[in-house]
Structures are given as C-alpha cells and as structure tokens.
Design a protein around this motif. Structure first.
Motif, PDB file in Angstrom:
ATOM      1  N   PHE A 136       0.819  -1.208   0.000  1.00 19.45           N
ATOM      2  CA  PHE A 136       0.000   0.000   0.000  1.00 19.45           C
ATOM      3  C   PHE A 136       0.858   1.265   0.000  1.00 19.45           C
ATOM      4  O   PHE A 136       0.436   2.300  -0.532  1.00 19.45           O
ATOM      5  CB  PHE A 136      -0.956  -0.004   1.186  1.00 19.45           C
ATOM      6  CG  PHE A 136      -2.033  -1.041   1.086  1.00 19.45           C
ATOM      7  CD1 PHE A 136      -3.016  -0.945   0.119  1.00 19.45           C
ATOM      8  CD2 PHE A 136      -2.058  -2.126   1.946  1.00 19.45           C
ATOM      9  CE1 PHE A 136      -4.012  -1.907   0.020  1.00 19.45           C
ATOM     10  CE2 PHE A 136      -3.044  -3.086   1.855  1.00 19.45           C
ATOM     11  CZ  PHE A 136      -4.024  -2.984   0.889  1.00 19.45           C
ATOM     12  N   GLY A 137       2.063   1.180   0.595  1.00 19.11           N
ATOM     13  CA  GLY A 137       2.960   2.323   0.552  1.00 19.11           C
ATOM     14  C   GLY A 137       3.313   2.736  -0.859  1.00 19.11           C
ATOM     15  O   GLY A 137       3.577   3.911  -1.128  1.00 19.11           O
ATOM     16  N   TRP A 138       3.311   1.753  -1.772  1.00 17.64           N
ATOM     17  CA  TRP A 138       3.527   2.067  -3.193  1.00 17.64           C
ATOM     18  C   TRP A 138       2.208   2.311  -3.917  1.00 17.64           C
ATOM     19  O   TRP A 138       2.047   3.311  -4.613  1.00 17.64           O
ATOM     20  CB  TRP A 138       4.289   0.922  -3.860  1.00 17.64           C
ATOM     21  CG  TRP A 138       4.250   1.001  -5.351  1.00 17.64           C
ATOM     22  CD1 TRP A 138       4.980   1.824  -6.170  1.00 17.64           C
ATOM     23  CD2 TRP A 138       3.399   0.232  -6.225  1.00 17.64           C
ATOM     24  NE1 TRP A 138       4.647   1.632  -7.478  1.00 17.64           N
ATOM     25  CE2 TRP A 138       3.685   0.654  -7.547  1.00 17.64           C
ATOM     26  CE3 TRP A 138       2.434  -0.756  -6.007  1.00 17.64           C
ATOM     27  CZ2 TRP A 138       3.030   0.102  -8.648  1.00 17.64           C
ATOM     28  CZ3 TRP A 138       1.796  -1.300  -7.100  1.00 17.64           C
ATOM     29  CH2 TRP A 138       2.085  -0.870  -8.404  1.00 17.64           C
ATOM     30  N   LEU A 139       1.229   1.405  -3.746  1.00 20.57           N
ATOM     31  CA  LEU A 139      -0.007   1.475  -4.524  1.00 20.57           C
ATOM     32  C   LEU A 139      -0.775   2.764  -4.263  1.00 20.57           C
ATOM     33  O   LEU A 139      -1.188   3.459  -5.205  1.00 20.57           O
ATOM     34  CB  LEU A 139      -0.892   0.271  -4.198  1.00 20.57           C
ATOM     35  CG  LEU A 139      -2.246   0.215  -4.940  1.00 20.57           C
ATOM     36  CD1 LEU A 139      -2.019  -0.005  -6.430  1.00 20.57           C
ATOM     37  CD2 LEU A 139      -3.124  -0.884  -4.366  1.00 20.57           C
ATOM     38  N   ILE A 140      -0.989   3.100  -3.002  1.00 17.87           N
ATOM     39  CA  ILE A 140      -1.740   4.312  -2.698  1.00 17.87           C
ATOM     40  C   ILE A 140      -0.924   5.552  -3.053  1.00 17.87           C
ATOM     41  O   ILE A 140      -1.475   6.634  -3.256  1.00 17.87           O
ATOM     42  CB  ILE A 140      -2.183   4.333  -1.220  1.00 17.87           C
ATOM     43  CG1 ILE A 140      -2.935   3.035  -0.879  1.00 17.87           C
ATOM     44  CG2 ILE A 140      -3.089   5.519  -0.939  1.00 17.87           C
ATOM     45  CD1 ILE A 140      -4.184   2.797  -1.696  1.00 17.87           C
ATOM     46  N   GLY A 141       0.390   5.384  -3.170  1.00 14.82           N
ATOM     47  CA  GLY A 141       1.210   6.480  -3.682  1.00 14.82           C
ATOM     48  C   GLY A 141       0.836   6.848  -5.107  1.00 14.82           C
ATOM     49  O   GLY A 141       0.907   8.025  -5.504  1.00 14.82           O
TER      50      GLY A 141
END
Length: 411
Positions: free
Chosen positions: A364-369
């Motif tokens: 999520f640290g990448w995806l929601i970024g």
C-alpha cells in the motif's frame, strides 16, 4: 542454545518484577529500536531524495518499500531457522548482519544500487519481527506476553521516531546519505545493547523431528479464520499507517501549507503518541476484550483520517496524532494475539502476522502512492478510510462470528 526446558516441561515463564523479565523486555525494546530505526529512516529523507533525483513521490518511496518487502519475504524463513537454532541466536545473527549492510547503503552510487541494498537490509532484519513475539510467549508467563509485546512495539515506534528525526534534519544540512549513515550508527548501538542484555533462553524447545512440517504449520494458519482476521489487521492497518507517513510530508510541503522540509521531519514526533498507546492497549484488552480494543483503535484511526481532510495545519497535525494512537491501539493487540491464539506453529503464526503488516506497508505504501500522484491527498484519505472499514469488518467476522469454526490442529 538450551533446549532442555520449555512449556512442555512445565516452564511457567518469567513474571513482571523478576530480573530476567526486565532484561528480556529491555533487550526486545532495543532489538525493535534497531530494526525499525533502520527500516523507516528512509521515510524522512524522501523529499530530499526526490529533490536530488527528480523522481516521482511513489518511486522515491520504494526506498521504504524495498526494505519492508525484504522483511516480508524473510520473516517465515527466519522463523523456520529459529525453530532449529533458537530465537535468540536467530535475532543476534539478524541484527549483526543487517547493521553491517546498513552501514554500507549510503556509500553506494546510484538509486538502483541503494534500492537493492535496502532490500538486503530487510532480508537480514527479518528474524526480529519474525520471532520476537514467539520468543516472548516462550519466555514469559502468559499474563505478561501482551504487555511485553506492547513494550516491544513501543521500541519499534521509538526506533522509527529517532531514525526519522535524525535522518530528516541531517538530510537537509548534509544530504540524505549522511542522514541515513547516522541512523545506521544508532542501529549499531541498539544492537549491541540487545546482545548485552538478552538472557539465556529457558522456554525454547527445538522443533521436534517427525512432527508437523513447516508447510503444514503455515497452511494450518491459513485455514484458521481467526488467524486470517488477525493477519488482515496487520496488512490493512499498517498499510494505511505507512501511506500516511510516506505522503503526508509531500502534502504539507505544498499548497496550502508550504511547510519547510526541515520542519516536516518533526511530524514524526507524533509516533510518540503511538508509543504510549501501544503500552496502554494491552491493559485495555485484558479489561475490555481484545476485539473491542481493536475495533476502537480502528474507529480512532478513521477519526484521525477525517481530521486530515482539513486545510488548517493544526487540525491536520491533530489528526495525525489521533490516527497514530488508533493504529497503535489495534496493531499491538492483534500482534500479541497472533502468538497467544496460535493452535499450531506459534513461530509461523507470529511470522505470518509480521509478513502481513510488512507486506501491507510495502504494497500500500507504493499502490496508494499512485493514487496520491494521480488524484491528490483527499483521494488518498478516502482510500485509507476504505481500508480501515474493511479491517473492522474482517475483525468482527474472523474473531467473533467464525471463532467456533477454527480447525483442530493435526495430531
């Protein structure tokens, strides 16, 4: 590594007030500090990395995700190693090797080389989050495991705070590489403290030959609805937590706030609110029940997210603190339960919980970024509210509604 004593031979576990209890708790605090100072120091230097490289925010955040992915990949293998050589030996090797690699990371040229090395740091560090709770469950009396787990999580949060507060300002003055190097030296000091404090094991029993294999123990957890519900808490809640701390700095550096990057690092002081909450949550779980505390924590997280929609800086900071308190009310309880409620393969159960929250942090640290880069802060917050709601539903279903449908352990 001693294997003559353990729960099966009547070992009661150390209780609070005994000298060995204090040494174990302080040693695990230091181990958690060393681990998460070196994992999340990169969060504080992301604006400096973006300024130097010109990369998008989501790409710069891979410096954090690379390490958490490495942790997620390695916790289960480390748990299996620890079943044979012992929890303490595994954690010692893990911390020493990780701190050596971490010292080398800032010396490497190029963003790609740094990402690879950060991943190796995560692979090396996996033993601490992978077996810490299982170690506490073996060495301490059952009534104190959740309390001690809260202190371990507090070490995680304080390590995260110190790593960020040291790396962030230094990155403004001397560059992000110097900031990360300083945190690596701090990690060395904490690792040495762990090595000096941790007592000889009393409750460890080597995994018996001929019993259920590692694959059986892992698959058993994945058939247990209660354990799956606990893993979901780590995956979704800590994933949301990582998103907020990855991207709030970018949000506040722009309109309408224009907070100087040197001051953005101070936001991580909000972690201290999580430290207090993690200690209190275990006692609240004993008094009110773990499910109620987990759900209350999720509700507080959602309140904090709602406050962060504000255009007033003070309200956003208040929202960050409220959100942090909520997360570290729910997360330590779920983490402790992963060891206490495991019916088979305690080390694998706790490692799967760690894998879940580390995987959520990386994913999520990448995806929601990508949501943040494409649609902005408000859309990011709506995504996080959805994650928190899903976590609450899964907690109710898995911990309460399906509690009577847990499978019986083999044999």
């Amino acid at each position: 590594m001693s294997s003559h004593a353990g729960p099966a031979s009547g070992w009661r576990g150390f209780e609070r007030g005994e000298r060995e209890y204090s040494r174990i708790v302080l040693a695990l605090f230091a181990a958690g500090f060393a681990t998460f100072a070196q994992v999340f120091d990169a969060q504080a230097v992301l604006p400096a990395v973006r300024a130097e490289t010109g990369l998008p925010a989501a790409t710069a955040a891979l410096m954090v995700s690379a390490t958490t992915i490495g942790l997620a990949i390695s916790v289960l293998p480390w748990a299996s190693v620890a079943d044979r050589v012992g929890r303490i030996t595994a954690m010692k090797v893990s911390l020493v090797s990780a701190t050596v690699i971490s010292l080398l990371v800032p010396l490497l040229p190029g963003f790609e080389a740094v990402l690879v090395a950060r991943g190796l740091v995560g692979l090396a560090l996996g033993a601490v989050p992978g077996v810490a709770v299982a170690y506490l469950a073996e060495e301490l009396h059952g009534r104190w495991v959740s309390v001690a787990a809260g202190t371990y999580v507090a070490g995680n949060t304080i390590g995260g705070v110190c790593g960020r507060l040291l790396a962030g300002p230094l990155s403004e003055v001397a560059g992000w590489r110097v900031g990360m190097q300083a945190v690596s030296l701090l990690g060395v000091a904490a690792a040495v403290l762990f090595l000096l404090l941790v007592p000889a094991p009393r409750g460890f029993l080597r995994a018996p030959r001929g019993g259920p294999g590692v694959r059986t123990r892992i698959l058993f957890q994945l058939r247990d609805p209660t354990m799956l519900a606990l893993f979901a808490q780590g995956f979704l809640l800590m994933g949301a937590f990582a998103v907020v701390y990855n991207y709030l700095g970018f949000h506040l550096a722009g309109a309408p706030f224009f907070v100087p990057e040197a001051l953005v690092s101070l936001l991580f002081v909000a972690y201290l609110a999580g430290t207090v909450a993690s200690r209190a949550s275990a006692s609240l779980a004993v008094r009110f029940g773990p499910l109620r505390v987990v759900l209350a924590g999720i509700g507080v997280m959602m309140l904090g997210l709602a406050l962060m929609f504000s255009a007033a800086l003070a309200v956003v900071i208040l929202g960050l603190m409220v959100f942090t308190v909520g997360c570290f009310s729910a997360h330590p309880v779920a983490s402790g339960l992963s060891g206490r409620w495991a019916q088979l393969g305690r080390a694998q159960a706790t490692a799967l919980y760690q894998l879940s929250w580390l995987g959520g942090t990386a994913f999520f640290g990448w995806l929601i970024g990508l949501v943040y880069d494409g649609s902005g802060w408000n859309s990011t917050l709506y995504s996080l509210l959805g994650m928190c709601f899903a976590s609450a539903v899964l907690a109710v279903v898995g911990i309460r509604m399906l509690a009577r449908h847990r499978p019986a352990p083999p044999g």
